[in-house]
Design a protein around this motif. Structure first.
Motif, mmCIF file in Angstrom:
data_model
loop_
_atom_site.group_PDB
_atom_site.id
_atom_site.type_symbol
_atom_site.label_atom_id
_atom_site.label_comp_id
_atom_site.label_asym_id
_atom_site.label_seq_id
_atom_site.Cartn_x
_atom_site.Cartn_y
_atom_site.Cartn_z
ATOM 1 N N ALA A 162 -25.380 38.169 18.832
ATOM 2 C CA ALA A 162 -26.386 37.203 18.375
ATOM 3 C C ALA A 162 -27.489 37.907 17.583
ATOM 4 N N LEU A 163 -27.695 39.198 17.853
ATOM 5 C CA LEU A 163 -28.720 39.949 17.108
ATOM 6 C C LEU A 163 -28.205 40.405 15.746
ATOM 7 N N ARG A 164 -26.901 40.427 15.594
ATOM 8 C CA ARG A 164 -26.238 40.855 14.360
ATOM 9 C C ARG A 164 -26.659 42.277 13.948
ATOM 10 N N PRO A 165 -26.515 43.240 14.858
ATOM 11 C CA PRO A 165 -26.800 44.631 14.448
ATOM 12 C C PRO A 165 -25.742 45.090 13.460
ATOM 13 N N GLU A 166 -26.090 46.055 12.643
ATOM 14 C CA GLU A 166 -25.126 46.542 11.651
ATOM 15 C C GLU A 166 -24.009 47.360 12.312
ATOM 16 N N HIS A 167 -24.303 47.872 13.506
ATOM 17 C CA HIS A 167 -23.355 48.802 14.136
ATOM 18 C C HIS A 167 -23.416 48.651 15.649
ATOM 19 N N ILE A 168 -22.265 48.733 16.290
ATOM 20 C CA ILE A 168 -22.220 48.693 17.760
ATOM 21 C C ILE A 168 -21.313 49.824 18.244
ATOM 22 N N SER A 169 -21.828 50.625 19.174
ATOM 23 C CA SER A 169 -20.992 51.627 19.845
ATOM 24 C C SER A 169 -20.839 51.163 21.282
ATOM 25 N N ALA A 170 -19.621 51.117 21.772
ATOM 26 C CA ALA A 170 -19.394 50.654 23.146
ATOM 27 C C ALA A 170 -18.529 51.681 23.863
ATOM 28 N N TYR A 171 -19.064 52.230 24.924
ATOM 29 C CA TYR A 171 -18.386 53.314 25.631
ATOM 30 C C TYR A 171 -17.960 52.864 27.019
ATOM 31 N N GLN A 172 -16.784 53.319 27.403
ATOM 32 C CA GLN A 172 -16.325 53.057 28.769
ATOM 33 C C GLN A 172 -17.043 54.037 29.702
ATOM 34 N N LEU A 173 -17.550 53.517 30.805
ATOM 35 C CA LEU A 173 -18.249 54.374 31.763
ATOM 36 C C LEU A 173 -17.325 55.494 32.239
ATOM 37 N N SER A 174 -17.848 56.699 32.251
ATOM 38 C CA SER A 174 -17.062 57.797 32.833
ATOM 39 C C SER A 174 -17.957 58.520 33.835
ATOM 40 N N ILE A 175 -17.327 59.201 34.760
ATOM 41 C CA ILE A 175 -18.105 59.901 35.789
ATOM 42 C C ILE A 175 -18.389 61.300 35.262
ATOM 43 N N GLU A 176 -19.629 61.515 34.845
ATOM 44 C CA GLU A 176 -19.982 62.785 34.206
ATOM 45 C C GLU A 176 -20.435 63.799 35.247
ATOM 46 N N GLU A 177 -20.040 65.040 34.990
ATOM 47 C CA GLU A 177 -20.441 66.123 35.881
ATOM 48 C C GLU A 177 -21.967 66.233 35.915
ATOM 49 N N GLY A 178 -22.528 66.335 37.080
ATOM 50 C CA GLY A 178 -23.975 66.519 37.204
ATOM 51 C C GLY A 178 -24.757 65.214 37.196
ATOM 52 N N SER A 179 -24.082 64.076 36.999
ATOM 53 C CA SER A 179 -24.804 62.803 36.952
ATOM 54 C C SER A 179 -25.052 62.281 38.376
ATOM 55 N N ALA A 180 -26.021 61.361 38.495
ATOM 56 C CA ALA A 180 -26.282 60.735 39.802
ATOM 57 C C ALA A 180 -25.050 59.947 40.239
ATOM 58 N N LEU A 181 -24.337 59.429 39.262
ATOM 59 C CA LEU A 181 -23.144 58.639 39.589
ATOM 60 C C LEU A 181 -22.073 59.506 40.249
#
Ligand code: SF4
Length: 352
Positions: A180-199
């Motif tokens: 709805a905002l019509r941005p020129e660009h969208i990046s969409a990443y699948q969540l991954s479990i990163e080393e050192g993250s709280a997750l």
């Protein structure tokens, strides 16, 4: 082609494994000291920078570059007198944009920023809280409106899908609100479990269970479908653009164009050798790896096949994958069709 890493954040997001620090009680001094170090590095690497200017882009990423005051950005740009830039991207947190307001945005325009990449991640406040983001969905929308009002006509927004606590209706709503905002660009990443993250700690403690592949796949399919319908060009596994707004800087990485990365934890590539700066903010140093011919071939395959232009067919034995539709041929090139992008890592693994 220059990347500058700003390793400061005002808080840490649950899922993040990037190197960054909270600046602490005297942030201005720390920012200024760090920028001075980066400027010295830029001066010492002038010849290398000159060799990367076929693609004359600047990308300031992090961390959270929008925590920096304009004065620090100004100092940095004086040490990088290579503009006007074909593209100059600054990554920003929506909360910083709202807090700093129009004078800051006008300052960015004066400094030559042409593109702003906003970390939205979600339009659901519950999910944003879980992610420990600093902003709400409403503030993200306000930031976007302010950027438009300031005259920015190239805005990218980042989203994250594939959380086990993100249901399909909520994800579809996020994608629709983004559109709805019509941005020129969208990046969409699948969540991954990163080393050192709280997750990562949550997973280890049994407080978070990773989403199933079918859950992630369903959300990726919704994303591709809705963005395709809205006219976005799906030009890399995680990246979509209105025609003509594909990120030039990132697209050059995927073609393995040489670039210089400045600052703590920044990576560089000169066509033959990969260099990375270590992470210590005050006294980072460089480490190097010279790529063998085979390493270079593997990189070309891995990066190229994530894009819709693919790679030269002669680089791989494509036969079986062409037969099953996991690759398609276009002249002397092969590429992964969009309906197989989700499993691109598996396809690439089979080829290398
Ligand atoms: S996602 Fe961005 S803002 Fe959040 S901790 Fe990581 S670098 Fe900082």
């Amino acid at each position: 082609m220059i990347y500058v890493h700003i390793p400061f954040c005002r808080s840490f997001c649950t899922y993040c494994g990037f190197y960054s620090e909270v600046a602490g009680s005297c942030p201005q001094t720390r920012y200024e000291e760090y920028i001075r170090t980066v400027c010295e590095e830029a001066a010492g690497r002038r010849d290398e920078i000159a060799r990367t200017r076929d693609v004359n882009t600047l990308y300031i990423g992090g961390g959270t570059p929008s925590v920096l005051p304009l004065s620090c950005l100004q100092t940095l740009l004086e040490a990088l007198p290579y503009g006007p830039w074909e593209e100059f991207t600054l990554e920003a947190n929506p909360e910083d944009i709202c807090e700093k307001g129009m004078p800051y945005l006008q300052g960015l325009r004066k400094l030559g920023v042409t593109r702003v990449s906003l970390g939205f991640q979600s339009f659901d406040d519950g999910i944003l809280r879980w992610m420990n983001r600093r902003h709400t969905a409403a503030r993200a929308r306000d930031a976007f409106a302010l950027l438009r009002e300031a005259g920015f006509d190239n805005i990218s927004i980042d989203l994250i899908f594939g959380l086990s606590n993100l249901d399909h209706a909520c994800w579809e709503d996020t994608v629709r609100q983004a559109l709805a905002l019509r941005p020129e660009h969208i990046s969409a990443y699948q969540l991954s479990i990163e080393e050192g993250s709280a997750l990562e700690a949550q997973v280890a403690g049994g407080k978070y269970r990773e989403a199933s592949e079918s859950h992630c796949r369903a959300q990726y399919d919704v994303l591709c479908h809705l963005l395709g319908e809205a006219g976005y060009h799906h030009y890399e596994v995680s990246n979509f653009a209105l025609p003509g707004f594909e990120a030039r800087h990132n697209a050059a990485y995927w073609r393995r164009v040489p670039y210089v990365g400045l600052g703590a934890a920044a990576h560089s590539f000169d066509g033959r050798c990969r260099r990375w700066n270590t992470s210590q903010i005050a006294d980072y140093h460089a480490e190097y790896e010279v790529l063998s011919e085979d390493n270079a071939r593997v990189e070309t395959i891995m990066l190229g096949l994530r894009t819709d232009v693919g790679i030269e067919a002669s680089l791989v034995d494509a036969g079986p994958l062409l037969a099953e539709g996991a690759l398609v041929r276009c002249g002397d090139r092969v590429r992964i069709p969009e309906d197989h992008f989700f499993v691109s890592d598996d396809i690439i693994r089979q080829l290398i």
